[in-house]
Design an enzyme around this catalytic site. Structure first.
Site, mmCIF file in Angstrom:
data_model
loop_
_atom_site.group_PDB
_atom_site.id
_atom_site.type_symbol
_atom_site.label_atom_id
_atom_site.label_comp_id
_atom_site.label_asym_id
_atom_site.label_seq_id
_atom_site.Cartn_x
_atom_site.Cartn_y
_atom_site.Cartn_z
ATOM 1 N N ASP A 103 49.502 45.250 69.978
ATOM 2 C CA ASP A 103 49.463 45.045 68.323
ATOM 3 C C ASP A 103 48.046 45.215 67.920
ATOM 4 O O ASP A 103 47.109 45.294 68.572
ATOM 5 C CB ASP A 103 50.140 44.217 67.760
ATOM 6 C CG ASP A 103 50.678 44.331 66.336
ATOM 7 O OD1 ASP A 103 50.002 45.321 65.880
ATOM 8 O OD2 ASP A 103 51.359 43.637 65.945
HETATM 9 C C1 BGC Z 1 51.802 45.527 62.843
HETATM 10 C C2 BGC Z 1 52.569 46.609 63.574
HETATM 11 C C3 BGC Z 1 52.032 47.794 63.172
HETATM 12 C C4 BGC Z 1 50.374 47.806 63.486
HETATM 13 C C5 BGC Z 1 50.073 49.381 63.037
HETATM 14 C C6 BGC Z 1 50.420 45.709 62.781
HETATM 15 O O1 BGC Z 1 49.841 44.747 61.883
HETATM 16 O O2 BGC Z 1 51.952 44.089 63.402
HETATM 17 O O3 BGC Z 1 53.746 46.545 63.590
HETATM 18 O O4 BGC Z 1 52.823 49.000 64.121
HETATM 19 O O5 BGC Z 1 50.107 46.952 62.835
HETATM 20 O O6 BGC Z 1 50.031 49.532 61.850
#
Ligand code: BGC
Length: 860
Positions: free
Chosen positions: A356
């Site tokens: 993530d």
């Molecule tokens: C989120 C993800 C997301 C990523 C990219 C993160 O903060 O938890 O779900 O895909 O950011 O935007």
């Protein structure tokens, strides 16, 4: 992406250069908010505000730094003091390829662009191994001339804000790089795309064909915009009702969530884009998501939380995203058990694991199974990275083997070949950090996907109560009450990432799991259009706060339709005090009082909800003047049309609840954990184990208001003629494993052991009839629940199957649900495998988790 607290990153010992203390805020929506400005506050008469959180940004709790080469342990600050974690010595076997040979028609060799047709009762298990093997051969050949540095670059995003997409891999040699883009409900940060119904709405359809169709349409839109990797679906389990991102996912049952994930991924990848199963794993609340350890026992992990990810691997998912939190005191992106052992060994996952955003904890995460760091930098925009040069150095000094680096790069490139993205893939035309970049407008990806949005919106609406009020039949006059009936006052994209108190219909939650509405149909507009046809006189009052006016507006009306909502989202945005997770389970904008004010004056009060999850509806559910409750979830850009379709009976309701609606928040088995200082890592103990949602209510004998799986129709159904037959595949190669299982043996400890064909091919077929005993054509969702003998330690009822039927009045149709050996197994912690528990297994088929119509016994 949500920026994350800097303190979290600095808690870990780091050999990297000091990070910049700036926290980047994406500025990507149509709203006129600048990147350095908090999302515009939205003053309502409650003083509701929204802001990007910076409260957690602190540098306290920083551990001392050590040199890169001596780093063989990581230190974590916890509530109980520093913990020393040994570095894993998992002996990594690169390039796993399950040994099973294709076995058509049950197990056909499958290309992800051409999955088996969708079925209400799936019996085909697609075998992606040959397609992976071909992709691996090409990928290995491609990297054969790459330098260590080049291979490390494949595994390292270019850094936050440095590309067109929220995540980007730069071109290396003949590899053109990758664009990774949110979200689970559409293409984020661009225009001329569809806003599909949220995951929770899709799950409420309990309809595999619609799940697949939505996935396919989203896959096409991502492909058209040149997105290589879609960052969805999201399949966290809704362990707590308040969980801010529950709406992105598929509800509170692993089987339902697993089927939704499976079909969504088959659809997305058939559309051409690589799918990402996220967030792996146990990221069940937003509060301190980067500083909480979800402590989960092994059986619960396997049977509940990992199951939808296992189904994702069975769907050939190309990527998995590890989550921000810790799992049993080790960060999820550093977790040898969940990454190497469960995902890559047990599930035989052959794609790549990406972090993530800024969830990579150190370079040694690579040894624990992490393949790609996203967006690349240690903290968003810091310009530093744990991979890149650090990974190169670790390989050069033999801290990490070259085989492991080869495996990482190979997996990433293989996934690209697996989806045939080397064959004329469209150029990227999203521009995440500059929405007004003309590049964005080059491609209109919407096609006729509004049709799917509208259908899922209706099919995912659950009718909870109806005392003859619905469907509406040419009413003479109606009044619409509540802001949720209306278009938002300043357009459909009022707030960056939808992160504010909605002034109109709520059609998605907030955070990275959103996209920008191209347009948004409110109930007001849809009902007006219908009123023209019916020549109905329509009144409205969209002010939620003037209860006296609301009450007066409904006097003498044939029907009063009150619209209420409840919102939540990702924790980097706080809305009206809700830091992602919901502070309570009540309707927003004093919705309970609004309903009561209307019901006090009108004896045909119809309530419509747009909610991210369960609400406590006790204040009004039994009010004699509340004649209908329509649970419309989050409908996407056709939300109003879908609600009108239900209200007027253009769609006979067939949706079922994907979670339990309790009478009191305290009835749920687990609650949001709050508190903790900036340095603390919260311990969240999953003490309820297997007993989440209805499993808890059943075991504890707590009567819910509306149980999991519940949903009414405008017609009625009767069930009859139950039969069960055992399915034999005597010609099948792995009969020894079948016999071992039948004798009580556990699955072997081997690569791909959990996804093996013999475990998942149909073993029992249950058939029954469904008769439409009412007056209207309609659809029903028969559900199958297994009841194990008490010694198995399972909840009283566990969902293991569902199907869909549509039946004309007076007609009977036959239906079937198949069960695999996996469906009948529990995870044996001692033997580390799936095994049939001792004792007689019975099952029920019915219309909800508490409305069993037929009962049977699984033959031994
Ligand atoms: C989120 C993800 C997301 C990523 C990219 C993160 O903060 O938890 O779900 O895909 O950011 O935007």
């Amino acid at each position: 992406m949500g920026p994350r607290p800097l303190s979290f990153v600095l808690l870990l010992v780091s050999y990297a250069v000091a990070s910049s203390s700036s926290v980047a805020i994406p500025t990507t929506s149509a709203s006129a908010v600048s990147s350095s400005t908090p999302v515009a506050s939205n003053s309502s008469s409650t003083g509701a505000t929204s802001s990007i959180s910076s409260a957690n940004i602190s540098t306290s709790g920083v551990a001392t730094s050590v040199s890169t080469t001596s780093l063989m342990t990581s230190y974590l600050a916890t509530e109980t003091g520093p913990l020393t974690l040994p570095i894993s010595h998992y002996s990594f076997s690169p390039f796993p390829t399950p040994t099973l040979a294709p076995d058509p028609p049950n197990f056909p060799a499958t290309d992800p662009l051409d999955p088996p047709p969708v079925s209400a009762d799936p019996v085909v298990v697609p075998d992606f191994a040959p397609a992976w093997a071909a992709a691996y051969t090409k990928a290995m050949s491609m990297i054969s001339n790459f330098t260590i540095q080049q291979k490390a670059n494949i595994t390292t995003g270019v850094g936050w804000g440095n590309g067109l997409c929220v995540g980007n891999i730069a071109a290396v040699g003949d590899f053109p790089g990758l664009c990774l883009q949110d979200s689970p409900l559409g293409v984020r940060d661009t225009d001329f795309v569809t806003s599909f119904p949220a995951g929770i709405t899709t799950a409420s359809t309990w309809n595999r064909a619609l799940m697949r169709a939505r996935g396919f349409a989203m896959g096409q839109e991502h492909r058209m915009k040149g997105v290589n990797v879609a960052l969805g679906p999201m399949m966290n389990m809704g362990r707590i009702a308040q969980g801010g991102r529950n709406w992105e996912g598929f509800g509170a049952d692993p089987f339902l969530s697993g089927e939704a994930a499976y079909e969504t991924i088959l659809g997305l990848q058939a559309g051409g884009v690589q799918a990402t199963a996220k967030h792996y794993i146990n990221n069940e609340q937003e509060w301190k998501r980067t500083q909480e350890s979800s402590n989960v026992d092994d059986r619960t992990q396997h049977e509940i939380y990992a199951h939808p990810f296992m189904r994702s691997v069975m769907a050939g998912v190309s990527s998995v995203m590890c989550s921000y939190n810790l799992v049993n005191d080790t960060y999820a992106c550093n977790n040898n058990k969940t990454l190497n052992d469960i995902m890559k060994r047990e599930f035989g996952f052959q794609g790549f694991i990406q972090s993530d955003w800024a969830a990579t904890m150190d370079t040694l995460g690579a040894v624990a199974g992490l393949d790609l760091t996203m967006p690349g930098d240690i903290t968003m925009g810091s310009g530093t990275t744990y991979f890149g040069q650090n990974l190169t150095d670790f390989v050069l000094n033999d801290t990490i083997s070259i085989q492991r680096l080869d495996d990482m790069a190979t997996r990433i490139i293989a996934a690209w070949y697996f989806l045939h993205q080397d064959e004329g893939y469209p150029n990227t035309t999203v521009s995440s950090f500059d929405l007004y970049n003309p590049l964005n407008q080059e491609v209109n990806a919407q096609s006729d996907h509004y049709l799917i949005v509208r259908e899922i919106g209706a099919a995912g609406t659950v009718l909870l109560k109806n005392e003859g009020a619905l469907p509406l039949c040419k009413p003479k006059n109606i009044v619409l009450v509540g802001s949720d009936a209306a278009p938002p006052t300043s357009g459909p994209n009022e707030y960056t990432d939808q992160g504010g108190d909605p002034s109109g219909i709520l059609a998605m939650g907030w955070g990275s799991g959103t996209d920008n509405f191209t347009y948004l149909v409110s109930p007001y507009e849809a009902i007006q259009a219908r009123a023209r046809v019916d020549q109905t006189s329509v009144f409205w009052d969209f002010d939620d706060w003037d209860l006296a006016a609301a009450g007066n507006s409904v006097i003498g009306m044939e029907a009063a339709i009150v619209f209420v909502n409840s919102d939540s989202g990702e924790g980097y945005i706080t809305v009206d005090g809700n830091a992602g997770d919901r502070q309570n389970l009540s309707a927003w904008h004093q919705g309970d009082q609004l309903i009561l004010a209307v019901a006090a004056q009108n004896n045909n009060t119809i309530v419509v909800t747009n909610s991210v999850g369960p609400l406590i509806i006790e204040p009004w559910v039994d009010h004699p003047n509340v004649t209908a409750i329509v649970w419309a979830n989050l409908g996407g850009n056709e939300a109003g049309n879908a609600i009108a379709d239900i209200l007027y009976g253009a769609w006979n309701p067939s949706g079922k609840l994907p979670y339990t609606i309790a009478k009191s928040p305290a009835d749920y088995p687990a609650q949001l954990v709050t508190g903790g200082t900036a340095a603390d890592i919260l311990s969240i103990n999953y003490t309820e184990g297997l007993f989440i949602d209805y499993r808890w209510f059943d075991a504890q004998n707590i009567t819910p208001r509306y149980e999991f799986g519940f949903g009414l129709s405008y017609t009625t159904f009767e069930y009859s003629n139950l039969a069960i037959t055992k399915i034999y595949h005597e010609d099948y190669a792995q009969t020894d494993l079948v016999h071992n299982w039948e004798d009580g043996g556990a699955t072997p400890i081997a690569e791909g052991s959990t996804t093996a064909l013999w475990l998942h091919m149909p073993a029992h077929k249950i058939t029954f009839d469904v008769t439409n005993t009412g007056a209207l054509y309609g659809g029903e969702v028969p559900q199958l629940y297994i009841h194990h003998s008490p010694s198995a330690g399972e909840p009283p009822s566990v969902l293991k199957g569902f199907t869909n039927v549509v039946v004309s009045p007076g007609q009977t149709t036959s239906a079937s649900i198949t069960l695999s050996r996996y469906d009948l197994s529990v995870w044996d912690v001692v033997r580390q495998g799936w095994a049939k528990p001792e004792g007689t297994m019975t099952f029920s088929v019915g219309a909800s988790s508490r409305d069993f119509r037929l009962n049977g016994t699984i033959p031994a």
